[in-house]
Design an enzyme around this catalytic site. Structure first.
Site, PDB file in Angstrom:
ATOM      1  N   HIS A 194      -0.291  10.256  -1.045  1.00  0.00           N
ATOM      2  CA  HIS A 194      -0.531   8.825  -0.846  1.00  0.00           C
ATOM      3  C   HIS A 194      -1.096   8.590   0.550  1.00  0.00           C
ATOM      4  O   HIS A 194      -0.786   9.332   1.476  1.00  0.00           O
ATOM      5  CB  HIS A 194       0.808   8.074  -1.028  1.00  0.00           C
ATOM      6  CG  HIS A 194       0.677   6.598  -0.907  1.00  0.00           C
ATOM      7  ND1 HIS A 194       0.653   5.954   0.310  1.00  0.00           N
ATOM      8  CD2 HIS A 194       0.562   5.643  -1.860  1.00  0.00           C
ATOM      9  CE1 HIS A 194       0.523   4.644   0.095  1.00  0.00           C
ATOM     10  NE2 HIS A 194       0.457   4.436  -1.207  1.00  0.00           N
ATOM     11  N   ASP A 320       0.300  -0.490  -7.378  1.00  0.00           N
ATOM     12  CA  ASP A 320       0.483  -0.621  -5.934  1.00  0.00           C
ATOM     13  C   ASP A 320       1.308  -1.848  -5.537  1.00  0.00           C
ATOM     14  O   ASP A 320       1.069  -2.468  -4.510  1.00  0.00           O
ATOM     15  CB  ASP A 320      -0.863  -0.618  -5.197  1.00  0.00           C
ATOM     16  CG  ASP A 320      -0.770   0.038  -3.834  1.00  0.00           C
ATOM     17  OD1 ASP A 320       0.306   0.532  -3.478  1.00  0.00           O
ATOM     18  OD2 ASP A 320      -1.780   0.031  -3.115  1.00  0.00           O
TER      19      ASP A 320
HETATM   20  C1  1DF Z   1      -1.212  -1.264   1.935  1.00  0.00           C
HETATM   21  C2  1DF Z   1      -1.849  -0.782   0.783  1.00  0.00           C
HETATM   22  C3  1DF Z   1      -0.085  -0.621   2.419  1.00  0.00           C
HETATM   23  C4  1DF Z   1      -1.350   0.335   0.143  1.00  0.00           C
HETATM   24  C5  1DF Z   1       0.426   0.481   1.745  1.00  0.00           C
HETATM   25  O1  1DF Z   1       1.489   1.180   2.186  1.00  0.00           O
HETATM   26  C6  1DF Z   1      -0.171   0.917   0.558  1.00  0.00           C
HETATM   27  C7  1DF Z   1      -1.745  -2.413   2.656  1.00  0.00           C
HETATM   28  C8  1DF Z   1       1.909   0.988   3.517  1.00  0.00           C
HETATM   29  O2  1DF Z   1      -2.541  -3.169   2.053  1.00  0.00           O
HETATM   30  O3  1DF Z   1      -1.389  -2.613   3.820  1.00  0.00           O
HETATM   31  O4  1DF Z   1       0.431   1.875  -0.147  1.00  0.00           O
HETATM   32  N1  1DF Z   1      -2.101   0.880  -0.941  1.00  0.00           N
HETATM   33  O5  1DF Z   1      -1.748   1.924  -1.509  1.00  0.00           O
HETATM   34  O6  1DF Z   1      -3.217   0.351  -1.223  1.00  0.00           O
HETATM   35 MN    MN Z   2       0.014   2.541  -2.162  1.00  0.00          MN
END
Ligand code: 1DF
Ligand code: MN
Length: 357
Positions: A194, A320
């Site tokens: 991730h 997500d």
């Molecule tokens: C965000 C997006 C943050 C995802 C995430 O984990 C995350 C974000 C801190 O938009 O700040 O897992 N993502 O997977 O798109």
């Molecule tokens: Mn994510």
């Protein structure tokens, strides 16, 4: 199917079929203990990683997005289930949110990973038909991480491993981390690679432009990480290792032809000591060892391209939650013109197979 009466979520109108379960495989969770630790470590100046300060400096702040995010992310019970019901999600595979314990000092990271896993098991046990879990690890101590992978699999019943990209600027192609791959391969349990914010060595031009997060920096770091794993020969040593990657492959499927072409030249010319011959082309590993999820990408052109390039049986659904939390996304994705069999594989069958649900 739900006991989530406490919802304030407005259900979208769902007109899609329900002859398959919708399993969402990249769903973020964090125990309150971890957020408290983030807060105190930030305040004490103990975490200097610029990406972490950008990401959690924001999400621990007092904006509306931040407080609704932190409220949702620590909860794995009725409110989350109500949000799932409103969107048509049957199951979430929960994983410790980025950067998990990987940004912490080794000695606090290890017990925090164990505690997080024990706490996650409680939520999964309380709602076994709605939640599954992935094992969080502290790669700072690779042998401990391997042991925790085995405990997560054997004792906690988790379905894979979550690794939030780099650990203190180090990437898993470094052989010192390979006990992690050895454990995952021997258990036939997938590693979800991730994103997190770019490592300190490369974040400056991202963060100064406000591009270090999910808009682009996450994918830049994680795509690089996956490519390093491939070109370093990890999959020649661990041919049955399974890695799951979100955001439709963090752009690597789009680069696939050029990566093969340039990799072959680099091998032939011996330009870099780090680029050695591999048994297969990079693209072959992308089609043999990697599975892809739709997290953050509910977009038919990209979904169809990636399914075309890596194979329809390799691409599965992720939501997500709670970062990109939009009930309509599920309905929109479900409305793409795929056959009923393809939809069942995308929402249910592939995840069941890869994660052994
Ligand atoms: C965000 C997006 C943050 C995802 C995430 O984990 C995350 C974000 C801190 O938009 O700040 O897992 N993502 O997977 O798109
Ligand atoms: Mn994510």
């Amino acid at each position: 199917m739900t006991d989530g009466q406490t919802t304030s979520v407005t259900p979208v109108t769902l007109s899609f079929s329900t002859d398959y379960r919708r399993i969402a495989v990249e769903e973020a969770w964090a125990p309150k203990q971890l957020l408290d630790l983030y807060r105190s470590e930030l305040a004490a100046g103990n975490i200097t990683d610029p990406g972490f300060r950008s990401l959690w400096g924001y999400y621990l702040g007092d904006t509306e997005r931040a407080s609704s995010l932190t409220e949702r992310i620590v909860e794995a019970g009725p409110s989350r289930i109500a949000a799932m019901d409103a969107a048509g999600i049957d199951v979430q595979i929960l994983s410790l949110t980025a950067p998990g314990v990987q940004v912490l000092a080794k000695d606090i990271a290890k017990p925090m990973a164990e505690d997080a896993n024990d706490l996650l098991k409680q939520s999964v046990d309380a709602y076994p038909d709605r939640f599954s879990g992935l094992t969080a690890v502290a790669p700072q101590d690779p042998e401990h991480a391997a042991q925790e992978i085995r405990r997560g699999h054997d004792k906690l019943g988790f379905k894979g491993v979550i690794i939030n990209s780099h650990t203190h600027g180090e990437y898993l192609d470094d052989k010192k981390f390979w006990p992690i791959f050895e454990a995952a391969e021997s258990l036939d349990t997938p590693i979800y690679l991730h994103p997190t914010t770019p490592s300190a060595q490369m974040i400056q031009p991202y963060v100064e432009a406000g591009l270090d997060g999910a808009i682009f920096g996450f994918a830049a770091d994680t795509g690089l990480h996956l490519l390093r794993i491939i070109t370093s020969g990890v999959f020649d040593r661990f041919p049955n290792l399974k890695i799951v990657v979100g955001h439709l492959g963090e752009a690597l499927p789009y680069w696939l032809w050029r990566i093969d072409f340039m990799h072959a030249i680099a091998v032939r010319t011996q330009r870099y000591s780090a680029i050695k011959p591999l048994e297969l082309r990079p693209s072959d590993y992308l089609k043999r060892n990697i599975w892809y999820t739709s997290s953050g990408m509910p977009w038919a052109p990209a979904l169809n391209f990636v399914r075309d390039v890596v194979g329809k049986d390799r691409v599965m659904f992720a939501w997500d939650y709670p970062y990109q939390y939009d009930a309509q996304e599920v309905a929109d994705t479900d409305a793409i013109a795929w056959s009923p069999e393809e939809k069942k594989a995308f929402f249910e069958g592939t995840a069941e197979r890869v994660f052994h649900l």
